[in-house]
Design a protein around this motif. Sequence first.
Motif, mmCIF file in Angstrom:
data_model
loop_
_atom_site.group_PDB
_atom_site.id
_atom_site.type_symbol
_atom_site.label_atom_id
_atom_site.label_comp_id
_atom_site.label_asym_id
_atom_site.label_seq_id
_atom_site.Cartn_x
_atom_site.Cartn_y
_atom_site.Cartn_z
ATOM 1 N N LYS A 22 -11.042 -15.132 -8.499
ATOM 2 C CA LYS A 22 -11.457 -16.023 -9.584
ATOM 3 C C LYS A 22 -10.287 -16.337 -10.511
ATOM 4 O O LYS A 22 -9.349 -15.541 -10.649
ATOM 5 N N LYS A 23 -10.358 -17.503 -11.144
ATOM 6 C CA LYS A 23 -9.322 -17.934 -12.080
ATOM 7 C C LYS A 23 -9.158 -16.869 -13.164
ATOM 8 O O LYS A 23 -10.133 -16.315 -13.656
ATOM 9 N N GLY A 24 -7.919 -16.579 -13.495
ATOM 10 C CA GLY A 24 -7.633 -15.566 -14.502
ATOM 11 C C GLY A 24 -7.414 -14.178 -13.930
ATOM 12 O O GLY A 24 -7.040 -13.266 -14.657
ATOM 13 N N THR A 25 -7.645 -14.005 -12.624
ATOM 14 C CA THR A 25 -7.391 -12.709 -11.984
ATOM 15 C C THR A 25 -6.064 -12.765 -11.235
ATOM 16 O O THR A 25 -5.558 -13.841 -10.910
ATOM 17 N N SER A 26 -5.518 -11.594 -10.936
ATOM 18 C CA SER A 26 -4.256 -11.552 -10.188
ATOM 19 C C SER A 26 -4.423 -12.078 -8.766
ATOM 20 O O SER A 26 -3.452 -12.456 -8.122
ATOM 21 N N PHE A 28 -6.033 -14.823 -7.906
ATOM 22 C CA PHE A 28 -6.353 -16.257 -7.919
ATOM 23 C C PHE A 28 -5.577 -17.034 -6.855
ATOM 24 O O PHE A 28 -6.104 -17.964 -6.252
#
Length: 144
Positions: A22-26, A28
Amino acid sequence: MKYPSNWEYDKPEKGTVIFSGKKGTSSFYSTVNIQTILTKQNGGEFATVEEMMGSLKKQVSDKASHGKIIAEGKAELPQNPKRFHGEYLVFTYTYKNHELKQMQFVISRDDGQVFYAWAYTAPIAQYDNDLPTAKAMYESWNIE
């Protein structure tokens, strides 16, 4: 196929699904891409897994920027190894100034009608971090 709760998926076209963090995770920029590809006898481009993988190897060697094949070999689908088998390839390349690493499986159904292409791709620096997730996803993948 099982995937972690901090990953999501998209179906950009029929026969294709892409999983990523998910966006914002390492995770992504890490992706697992699965495609259903027709064999030559059904209107596709390749008759065998070997032919398709040969084309991919040629692309990595001849066309990919800084492409390098690291590993290759035979593969089976863990959920149904008798019916689904093929080959895998691990390679690195540069795309838009980003160094990437990819693990590619091409699996054939026992009737030779369809190939299933499964790829895990990530920036080289992130590859090993998400490799256990990608492997778990591959091992849980079930083709009906």
